[in-house]
Write a protein that holds these residues in place. Structure first.
Motif, PDB file in Angstrom:
ATOM      1  N   VAL A  21       0.861  -1.178   0.000  1.00  0.00           N
ATOM      2  CA  VAL A  21       0.000   0.000   0.000  1.00  0.00           C
ATOM      3  C   VAL A  21       0.899   1.229   0.000  1.00  0.00           C
ATOM      4  O   VAL A  21       1.852   1.303   0.776  1.00  0.00           O
ATOM      5  CB  VAL A  21      -0.905   0.020   1.256  1.00  0.00           C
ATOM      6  CG1 VAL A  21      -1.711   1.303   1.327  1.00  0.00           C
ATOM      7  CG2 VAL A  21      -1.818  -1.196   1.277  1.00  0.00           C
ATOM      8  N   ALA A  22       0.584   2.188  -0.869  1.00  0.00           N
ATOM      9  CA  ALA A  22       1.309   3.457  -0.909  1.00  0.00           C
ATOM     10  C   ALA A  22       0.318   4.581  -0.661  1.00  0.00           C
ATOM     11  O   ALA A  22      -0.748   4.627  -1.282  1.00  0.00           O
ATOM     12  CB  ALA A  22       2.007   3.650  -2.243  1.00  0.00           C
ATOM     13  N   VAL A  23       0.648   5.481   0.264  1.00  0.00           N
ATOM     14  CA  VAL A  23      -0.229   6.587   0.634  1.00  0.00           C
ATOM     15  C   VAL A  23       0.468   7.896   0.281  1.00  0.00           C
ATOM     16  O   VAL A  23       1.610   8.136   0.698  1.00  0.00           O
ATOM     17  CB  VAL A  23      -0.545   6.550   2.147  1.00  0.00           C
ATOM     18  CG1 VAL A  23      -1.424   7.720   2.549  1.00  0.00           C
ATOM     19  CG2 VAL A  23      -1.204   5.234   2.515  1.00  0.00           C
ATOM     20  N   THR A  24      -0.227   8.728  -0.491  1.00  0.00           N
ATOM     21  CA  THR A  24       0.279  10.051  -0.854  1.00  0.00           C
ATOM     22  C   THR A  24      -0.839  11.069  -0.667  1.00  0.00           C
ATOM     23  O   THR A  24      -2.005  10.705  -0.575  1.00  0.00           O
ATOM     24  CB  THR A  24       0.767  10.100  -2.317  1.00  0.00           C
ATOM     25  OG1 THR A  24      -0.348   9.873  -3.186  1.00  0.00           O
ATOM     26  CG2 THR A  24       1.845   9.070  -2.582  1.00  0.00           C
ATOM     27  N   GLY A  25      -0.487  12.329  -0.637  1.00  0.00           N
ATOM     28  CA  GLY A  25      -1.486  13.382  -0.527  1.00  0.00           C
ATOM     29  C   GLY A  25      -2.186  13.612  -1.847  1.00  0.00           C
ATOM     30  O   GLY A  25      -1.672  13.276  -2.912  1.00  0.00           O
ATOM     31  N   ALA A  26      -3.379  14.186  -1.775  1.00  0.00           N
ATOM     32  CA  ALA A  26      -4.166  14.473  -2.971  1.00  0.00           C
ATOM     33  C   ALA A  26      -4.110  15.971  -3.252  1.00  0.00           C
ATOM     34  O   ALA A  26      -5.080  16.687  -3.129  1.00  0.00           O
ATOM     35  CB  ALA A  26      -5.608  14.013  -2.775  1.00  0.00           C
ATOM     36  N   GLY A  27      -2.955  16.444  -3.597  1.00  0.00           N
ATOM     37  CA  GLY A  27      -2.787  17.867  -3.868  1.00  0.00           C
ATOM     38  C   GLY A  27      -1.343  18.259  -3.694  1.00  0.00           C
ATOM     39  O   GLY A  27      -0.475  17.421  -3.499  1.00  0.00           O
ATOM     40  N   GLU A  28      -1.110  19.548  -3.748  1.00  0.00           N
ATOM     41  CA  GLU A  28       0.265  20.044  -3.702  1.00  0.00           C
ATOM     42  C   GLU A  28       0.720  20.462  -2.309  1.00  0.00           C
ATOM     43  O   GLU A  28       1.910  20.687  -2.109  1.00  0.00           O
ATOM     44  CB  GLU A  28       0.395  21.228  -4.661  1.00  0.00           C
ATOM     45  CG  GLU A  28       0.140  20.839  -6.102  1.00  0.00           C
ATOM     46  CD  GLU A  28       0.258  22.021  -7.059  1.00  0.00           C
ATOM     47  OE1 GLU A  28       0.815  23.059  -6.659  1.00  0.00           O
ATOM     48  OE2 GLU A  28      -0.220  21.882  -8.193  1.00  0.00           O
ATOM     49  N   ARG A  29      -0.186  20.554  -1.333  1.00  0.00           N
ATOM     50  CA  ARG A  29       0.195  21.081  -0.027  1.00  0.00           C
ATOM     51  C   ARG A  29       0.872  20.067   0.871  1.00  0.00           C
ATOM     52  O   ARG A  29       1.671  20.428   1.720  1.00  0.00           O
ATOM     53  CB  ARG A  29      -1.028  21.655   0.674  1.00  0.00           C
ATOM     54  CG  ARG A  29      -1.563  22.872  -0.068  1.00  0.00           C
ATOM     55  CD  ARG A  29      -2.688  23.535   0.659  1.00  0.00           C
ATOM     56  NE  ARG A  29      -2.238  23.958   1.974  1.00  0.00           N
ATOM     57  CZ  ARG A  29      -3.039  24.176   2.988  1.00  0.00           C
ATOM     58  NH1 ARG A  29      -4.329  23.995   2.863  1.00  0.00           N
ATOM     59  NH2 ARG A  29      -2.568  24.569   4.156  1.00  0.00           N
ATOM     60  N   GLY A  30       0.508  18.807   0.758  1.00  0.00           N
ATOM     61  CA  GLY A  30       1.111  17.818   1.627  1.00  0.00           C
ATOM     62  C   GLY A  30       0.275  16.557   1.719  1.00  0.00           C
ATOM     63  O   GLY A  30      -0.677  16.357   0.971  1.00  0.00           O
TER      64      GLY A  30
END
Length: 124
Positions: A21-30
């Protein structure tokens, strides 16, 4: 968001087609700025009870992430505060960058850091 993540991780836990599982933000802020402290404050004052349910789900999610049987990789790029720490720092793999800004802002208003903050930070 916590309930949705909990449901998906439970479904993927024993799915042989999911290897990590890979978790990233949905946008440019974080990755995640955490929970809505103002909404929690209002709920406590109004005694509506939704905050208790939120904490129950959030803590179940953090415990699941901590024990997850597959690699759980969190890209902690940008702002990662409060609940964002919970959905990332409990994982098996954490990636921080020069843009990472991590913290537990609830301590500035007198709240004890949640999501296992003192446990996590002591071992960072």
């Amino acid at each position: 968001m916590c309930q949705q993540m909990l449901d998906v991780l439970l479904a993927w836990r024993d799915d042989p087609q999911i290897h990590q599982v890979a978790v990233t933000g949905a946008g440019e802020r974080g990755l995640c700025a955490g929970g809505d402290i103002v909404a929690i404050y209002r709920d406590i004052n109004d005694r509506e009870g939704s905050t208790e349910e939120f904490w129950r789900i959030e803590y179940q999610l953090n415990a699941l992430i901590d024990e997850y049987p597959k690699p759980y990789i969190a890209l902690m790029d940008g702002i990662v505060l409060g609940g964002g720490i919970g959905i990332s720092a409990h994982g098996s793999h954490r990636v921080v960058t020069e843009a990472s800004k991590c913290g537990m802002p609830e301590v500035s208003i007198g709240f004890f850091p949640d999501v296992g903050g003192t446990h996590l930070l002591a071992r960072a």
